[in-house]
Design an enzyme around this catalytic site. Structure first.
Site, PDB file in Angstrom:
ATOM      1  N   GLY A 189     -17.411  51.223 106.649  1.00  0.00           N
ATOM      2  CA  GLY A 189     -17.618  49.773 106.641  1.00  0.00           C
ATOM      3  C   GLY A 189     -18.748  49.292 107.533  1.00  0.00           C
TER       4      GLY A 189
ATOM      5  N   SER B  43     -19.514  53.940 103.933  1.00  0.00           N
ATOM      6  CA  SER B  43     -20.682  53.115 103.560  1.00  0.00           C
ATOM      7  C   SER B  43     -21.451  53.675 102.368  1.00  0.00           C
ATOM      8  CB  SER B  43     -21.610  52.918 104.761  1.00  0.00           C
ATOM      9  OG  SER B  43     -20.958  52.140 105.742  1.00  0.00           O
TER      10      SER B  43
ATOM     11  N   GLU C 251      -7.927  54.645 109.315  1.00  0.00           N
ATOM     12  CA  GLU C 251      -7.271  53.352 109.574  1.00  0.00           C
ATOM     13  C   GLU C 251      -5.769  53.542 109.771  1.00  0.00           C
ATOM     14  OE1 GLU C 251      -9.048  51.385 106.199  1.00  0.00           O
ATOM     15  OE2 GLU C 251     -10.990  51.534 107.211  1.00  0.00           O
TER      16      GLU C 251
ATOM     17  N   ASN D   7     -11.174  53.490  97.111  1.00  0.00           N
ATOM     18  CA  ASN D   7     -10.077  53.070  97.993  1.00  0.00           C
ATOM     19  C   ASN D   7     -10.204  51.554  98.173  1.00  0.00           C
ATOM     20  OD1 ASN D   7      -8.292  52.552 100.042  1.00  0.00           O
ATOM     21  ND2 ASN D   7      -9.331  53.802 101.590  1.00  0.00           N
TER      22      ASN D   7
ATOM     23  N   LYS E  48      -8.282  49.576  99.605  1.00  0.00           N
ATOM     24  CA  LYS E  48      -7.680  49.115 100.874  1.00  0.00           C
ATOM     25  C   LYS E  48      -6.801  47.877 100.614  1.00  0.00           C
ATOM     26  CE  LYS E  48     -11.351  51.373 103.381  1.00  0.00           C
ATOM     27  NZ  LYS E  48     -12.170  51.478 104.573  1.00  0.00           N
TER      28      LYS E  48
ATOM     29  N   GLU F 106     -14.932  61.558 106.452  1.00  0.00           N
ATOM     30  CA  GLU F 106     -15.273  60.153 106.650  1.00  0.00           C
ATOM     31  C   GLU F 106     -15.516  59.916 108.140  1.00  0.00           C
ATOM     32  OE1 GLU F 106     -13.726  57.456 103.254  1.00  0.00           O
ATOM     33  OE2 GLU F 106     -12.200  57.533 104.779  1.00  0.00           O
TER      34      GLU F 106
ATOM     35  N   HIS G 144      -5.950  58.677 106.515  1.00  0.00           N
ATOM     36  CA  HIS G 144      -7.153  57.835 106.642  1.00  0.00           C
ATOM     37  C   HIS G 144      -7.260  57.367 108.092  1.00  0.00           C
ATOM     38  CE1 HIS G 144     -10.006  54.588 106.147  1.00  0.00           C
ATOM     39  NE2 HIS G 144     -10.323  55.120 104.974  1.00  0.00           N
TER      40      HIS G 144
END
Ligand code: 13P
Length: 249
Positions: free
Chosen positions: A172, A210, A98, A8, A10, A166, A96
């Protein structure tokens, strides 16, 4: 089951960088001398077509990072699942964290996106996971189980979709759950899925958050981990290639 390694990207990079990465992966694939997992790259919308052009005769597939569930219409700034399929995408990331956080995406919208994608044969990759507060309160298993109930459509086959666990606090951050914690959640997902629809323990379940070249081998060796959804490291040709090569099946 053959594992899945999904990158991904992003909202990163330029067209030239996207093309360079795609060309790099293509040449590694052509020289590979071992069976490879399913590989999927998910660039930003403007780079989908240039990346698809480069990878069109290769086993690497391309996916979108999100999509609108309507076919077309007055939805300025959105891209539909129909449009993704039209340009040659085979996958789309849905829900996701985000998107849930920055765009207030609800379970009912996520479910519509999954249904619209499945209708077109575009495989959604549903992302679920708990926050750090939920993990600390001992609610991780409950959160994941209830997201499965609220986000998934009433009917699907194992080939229709993928699910990525996730945990929000792992994305991250450099923090990764223990292997026991990952396996516990993945086992729960398989159990919940098969309790709902027979045979659906065969829905591929991925881990994301991560992931790097160091932790990928142990994660990919877990019995219920059918693949990895990789963010930052998927933008690094050499390290992502190491993650791909860590696949076990
Ligand atoms: P990182 O691998 O950068 O933690 O991102 C994970 C992710 O959000 C993939 O969808």
């Amino acid at each position: 089951m053959q594992q899945y390694i999904i990158g991904n990207w992003k909202m990163n990079g330029t067209k030239a960088e996207a093309q360079k990465l795609a060309t790099g992966f293509l040449s590694r694939i052509q020289k590979a001398n071992r069976p490879l997992p399913h590989i999927v790259l998910c660039p930003s919308y403007p780079y989908l077509v240039p990346v698809i052009e480069i990878l069109k005769d290769s086993p690497i597939e391309v996916g979108g990072q999100d999509a609108h569930f309507e076919k077309s219409g007055a939805f300025t700034g959105d891209v539909s699942v129909t449009q993704l399929a039209d340009v040659g995408c085979k996958y789309v990331i849905v829900g996701h964290s985000e998107r849930r956080h920055y765009h207030q995406e609800s379970s009912s919208i996520i479910r519509k996106k999954i249904e619209a994608s499945m209708k077109l044969g575009l495989r959604p990759i549903l992302c679920i996971g708990e926050s750090i507060e939920e993990r600390k309160a001992g609610k991780a298993l409950n959160v994941v189980a209830s997201q499965l109930i609220s986000d998934l459509p009433d009917s699907f086959t194992p080939h229709d979709l993928l699910i990525a666990y996730e945990p929000l606090w792992a994305i991250g951050s450099g923090h990764v759950p223990t292997l026991e914690e990952v396996e516990e959640i993945m086992g729960l997902m398989k159990h919940e899925l098969s309790a709902r629809i027979s045979g659906s323990a065969l829905v591929p379940t991925l881990y994301g958050g991560s992931v790097n070249a160091q932790n990928a081998p142990d994660l990919l060796a877990l019995p219920h981990v059918d693949g990895l959804l990789v963010g930052g490291v998927s933008l690094k040709l050499d390290e992502f290639w190491e993650v791909i090569n860590a696949s076990q099946r």
